[in-house]
Design a protein around this motif. Structure first.
Motif, mmCIF file in Angstrom:
data_model
loop_
_atom_site.group_PDB
_atom_site.id
_atom_site.type_symbol
_atom_site.label_atom_id
_atom_site.label_comp_id
_atom_site.label_asym_id
_atom_site.label_seq_id
_atom_site.Cartn_x
_atom_site.Cartn_y
_atom_site.Cartn_z
ATOM 1 N N GLU A 91 0.840 -1.181 0.000
ATOM 2 C CA GLU A 91 0.000 0.000 0.000
ATOM 3 C C GLU A 91 0.882 1.239 0.000
ATOM 4 O OE1 GLU A 91 -2.883 0.066 3.099
ATOM 5 O OE2 GLU A 91 -3.733 -1.893 2.542
ATOM 6 N N GLU A 92 0.230 2.384 -0.125
ATOM 7 C CA GLU A 92 0.937 3.676 -0.141
ATOM 8 C C GLU A 92 1.818 3.835 1.096
ATOM 9 O OE1 GLU A 92 1.754 7.136 -2.168
ATOM 10 O OE2 GLU A 92 0.427 5.512 -2.816
ATOM 11 N N ARG A 93 1.294 3.406 2.240
ATOM 12 C CA ARG A 93 2.006 3.639 3.501
ATOM 13 C C ARG A 93 3.051 2.581 3.773
ATOM 14 N NH1 ARG A 93 -2.453 1.497 7.796
ATOM 15 N NH2 ARG A 93 -3.430 0.007 6.397
ATOM 16 N N VAL B 117 2.033 -2.606 9.766
ATOM 17 C CA VAL B 117 2.477 -1.800 8.616
ATOM 18 C C VAL B 117 3.993 -1.628 8.713
ATOM 19 C CG1 VAL B 117 2.240 0.386 7.400
ATOM 20 C CG2 VAL B 117 0.301 -0.558 8.676
ATOM 21 N N GLU C 41 6.784 0.379 7.302
ATOM 22 C CA GLU C 41 6.902 1.631 6.521
ATOM 23 C C GLU C 41 8.052 1.543 5.547
ATOM 24 O OE1 GLU C 41 7.062 4.861 9.385
ATOM 25 O OE2 GLU C 41 4.883 5.073 9.159
#
Lengths: 321, 121
Positions: free
Chosen positions: A205-207, A318, A320
């Motif tokens: 994903e974007e994050r 997540v 990063e």
């Protein structure tokens, strides 16, 4: 003519007077000569001669007193006159000697001065020569120093060039290393991603990379303590994360829409904290991992169905970028 | 009177003879050494070149000659007295010669200093 007449009168007077009291010319001259000598410089410069002249004059006077007219009186007076003249001449001679002496002293003094001045001039000239030589030496020394400094500068420049080259090489090495590290890191990330994909759903994903763990596997309903099966799962996750420990990680807790929103918020936070703590226990750096309770606000499925609610109950890890 | 005069003469002669015997030198030759040596000294001192000294040198010579004349005439005492003049003039001539030389030297010395100072101010 007047003198002659006077002398004739004197002579006649002498004849009339019987010649007794008239001194002869020689004696008159002698007296006068003595007076001149004693009034002059002879008194100071020829005292012995003046004294002899005085004695001679005394003899003449004595002779005149005894035999005024005699040849002897005249001869004595004549001699006395000459001695007085002699005293005067000796006085003049001594004055000349003294003058000569002073002149000689003055001459020598002046000559010494000239010699001293000459020596001084020579010294000055030597000093000037020495100054010039010193200046030349100084300039030569400066030139030498400059040459040396130029040579040193060349060495320094060569050194600098080498250092620059070294630095460049080092930088290149560092960059290569960094590239290698990046490649390694990417490799590890890829490995970790493959590992994580086996454990749960993995999404780019974007994050960042998002690993989704099903809430049912980790927790009992409405509880925040981990199930034993969850520990197995989280051990696997932790091992996969260990290879990417330089990345920042966010642990997000999510719930379904049943129950109050604030309850769900607190529950999701507690569950996220629990997972985070477990991962930290397993060795992941605490300062690189955050826990966020997301509540029921970020569903990934419809809460209307049981299946959808099951999917929404989840923990997302997540990683990063 | 003539007799008396003769006696007087004899007494006189006797006295002269006695004095001569006692003194032993009345007939001694004229002592001109001082004069002649004085004249020679003046000549050597260059008196001939100095007008004033030359004058007194000439006087000394003449006085010496007069003294010799007087002596030859038997005027011994006057001759000896005249020698005093000759000696005095000779001595004066010597001193005048020397004085002239000294004056010349002194003037030269003064001139030398003057020149030196002029050339090295």
């Amino acid at each position: 003519m007047k003198t002659k007449q006077f002398l004739i009168i004197v002579a006649l007077a002498a004849i009339f007077a019987g010649c007794a009291t008239m001194p002869p010319n020689e004696l008159v001259n002698a007296r006068q000569a003595y007076k001149i000598a004693s009034d002059g410089q002879a008194a100071e410069l020829a005292p012995a001669e003046l004294h002899k002249a005085q004695e001679a004059l005394n003899f003449a006077e004595q002779s005149f007193a005894k035999e005024p007219d005699s040849a002897k009186t005249k001869d004595l007076a004549y001699a006395a006159q000459r001695k007085a003249q002699l005293a005067g001449a000796v006085g003049a001679m001594n004055a000349d000697k003294s003058l000569k002496g002073r002149a000689d002293v003055a001459f020598e003094k002046k000559q010494t001065e000239i010699i001293q001045q000459g020596k001084q001039d020579v010294r000055d000239a030597e000093n000037q020569t020495a100054d010039v030589r010193a200046e030349l030496d100084k300039q030569a020394a400066l030139k030498e120093a400059k040459d040396k400094s130029d040579a040193e500068l060349a060495v320094v420049q060569a050194g600098k060039e080498k250092a620059d080259a070294d630095l460049l090489k080092q930088q290149t090495e560092t960059a290569n290393q960094a590239k290698q590290d990046l490649r390694d890191s990417e490799q590890r990330t890829a490995d970790a991603r493959a590992e994580l994909a086996r454990i749960g759903a993995v999404k780019e994903e974007e994050r960042g990379l998002v690993v989704t763990l099903s809430g049912g596997v980790l927790f009992r309903s409405a509880q925040s303590s981990l199930l034993p099966s969850a520990q197995v799962k989280l051990d696997q996750v932790a091992r996969a994360l260990m290879s990417v420990r330089e990345r920042n990680i966010i642990v997000e807790g999510h719930t379904d829409s049943r129950g109050s929103e604030s309850y769900n918020q607190g529950l999701s936070q507690r569950r996220a904290d629990m997972v985070r703590n477990y991962l930290v226990q397993q060795g992941y750096p605490g300062d690189r991992i955050q826990a966020r309770g997301m509540g029921e606000g970020a569903p990934i499925a419809n809460n209307a169905s049981a299946e959808g609610r099951a999917n929404n109950r989840r923990v997302e890890i997540v990683i990063e970028r | 009177m003539r007799h008396v005069s003769r006696i007087k003469f004899m007494v006189c002669a006797a006295a002269v003879a006695a004095v001569t015997i006692i003194a032993g030198c009345a007939n001694a030759p004229l002592r001109t050494e001082a004069s002649t040596s004085g004249i020679r000294a003046a000549e050597e001192a260059g008196a001939a070149k100095v007008p004033q000294a030359s004058l007194h040198l000439q006087m000394a010579r003449e006085e010496l000659a007069q003294a010799r004349e007087l002596s030859a005439k038997g005027e011994k005492e006057q001759a000896a007295s005249m020698l005093l003049r000759a000696e005095a003039d000779a001595e004066l001539a010597v001193v005048l010669s020397r004085e002239d030389a000294e004056k010349t030297e002194a003037n030269a010395a003064v001139e030398r200093v003057r020149e030196l100072r002029k050339n090295n101010p």
